[in-house]
Design an enzyme around this catalytic site. Structure first.
Site, PDB file in Angstrom:
ATOM      1  N   ASP A   4       0.991  -1.070  -0.078  1.00 33.30           N
ATOM      2  CA  ASP A   4      -0.050  -0.157  -0.013  1.00 33.30           C
ATOM      3  C   ASP A   4       0.701   1.258  -0.198  1.00 33.30           C
ATOM      4  O   ASP A   4       2.110   1.218  -0.256  1.00 33.30           O
ATOM      5  CB  ASP A   4      -1.062  -0.030   1.190  1.00 33.30           C
ATOM      6  CG  ASP A   4      -0.384  -0.315   2.544  1.00 33.30           C
ATOM      7  OD1 ASP A   4       0.958   0.319   2.768  1.00 33.30           O
ATOM      8  OD2 ASP A   4      -0.966  -0.622   3.509  1.00 33.30           O
ATOM      9  N   GLN A   5       0.238   2.524   0.281  1.00 31.71           N
ATOM     10  CA  GLN A   5       0.903   3.673   0.112  1.00 31.71           C
ATOM     11  C   GLN A   5       2.175   3.836   1.302  1.00 31.71           C
ATOM     12  O   GLN A   5       3.017   4.517   1.013  1.00 31.71           O
ATOM     13  CB  GLN A   5       0.083   4.946   0.331  1.00 31.71           C
ATOM     14  CG  GLN A   5      -0.677   5.014  -1.074  1.00 31.71           C
ATOM     15  CD  GLN A   5      -1.468   6.547  -0.719  1.00 31.71           C
ATOM     16  OE1 GLN A   5      -2.183   6.521   0.243  1.00 31.71           O
ATOM     17  NE2 GLN A   5      -1.602   6.984  -1.792  1.00 31.71           N
TER      18      GLN A   5
END
Length: 137
Positions: free
Chosen positions: A17-18
């Site tokens: 994810d980020q």
């Protein structure tokens, strides 16, 4: 053969994810990789079961997250059969990073389903024979 199988792989960038953590939804795929390898090591494949009219859908999955996995971590999935199957087959999992830190514990239950009737069925005899011959509980 021991009652567990280990597979290892590196986390791909697309699986994060980020925050650069492995996205939680990807762990289901890691568990599948582990159980497919466990069955293959036993001499059984999903393809063979399906060709013989039996499918094996997941009916429950439980995951406990201990620590996050990160991009490019070398993960090891340890998969073990919980008990001799009847209509359902149950696996336990542990996922470690390369530092041997426990990241995840998990459990899945899959049901043997007759593809013609779409109803539960007993574990195929050829699978039970292999399990009984190779696994010591």
């Amino acid at each position: 053969m021991a009652n567990f199988k280990e597979i290892s792989f590196h986390v791909r960038y697309a699986e994060t994810d980020q925050m650069k953590y492995v996205y939680y939804g990807n762990y289901a795929q890691y568990l599948e990789m582990g159980r497919v390898a466990w069955l293959r090591d036993l001499g059984v494949s999903y393809r063979t079961m399906e060709e013989n009219g039996v499918m094996l859908p997941v009916v429950s999955m439980h995951i406990d997250f201990k620590k996050p996995a990160l991009y490019d971590d070398l993960l090891t999935v340890q998969t073990s059969l919980k008990k001799v199957p009847f209509v359902k087959i149950e696996f336990d999992y542990k996922i470690y990073n390369e530092k041997k830190e426990l990241l995840v514990t998990a459990n899945t239950v899959l049901a043997f389903i007759d593809m013609k009737t779409n109803r539960p069925t007993a574990c195929p005899n050829y699978v039970l024979e292999k399990i009984n011959n190779l696994i010591q509980f």
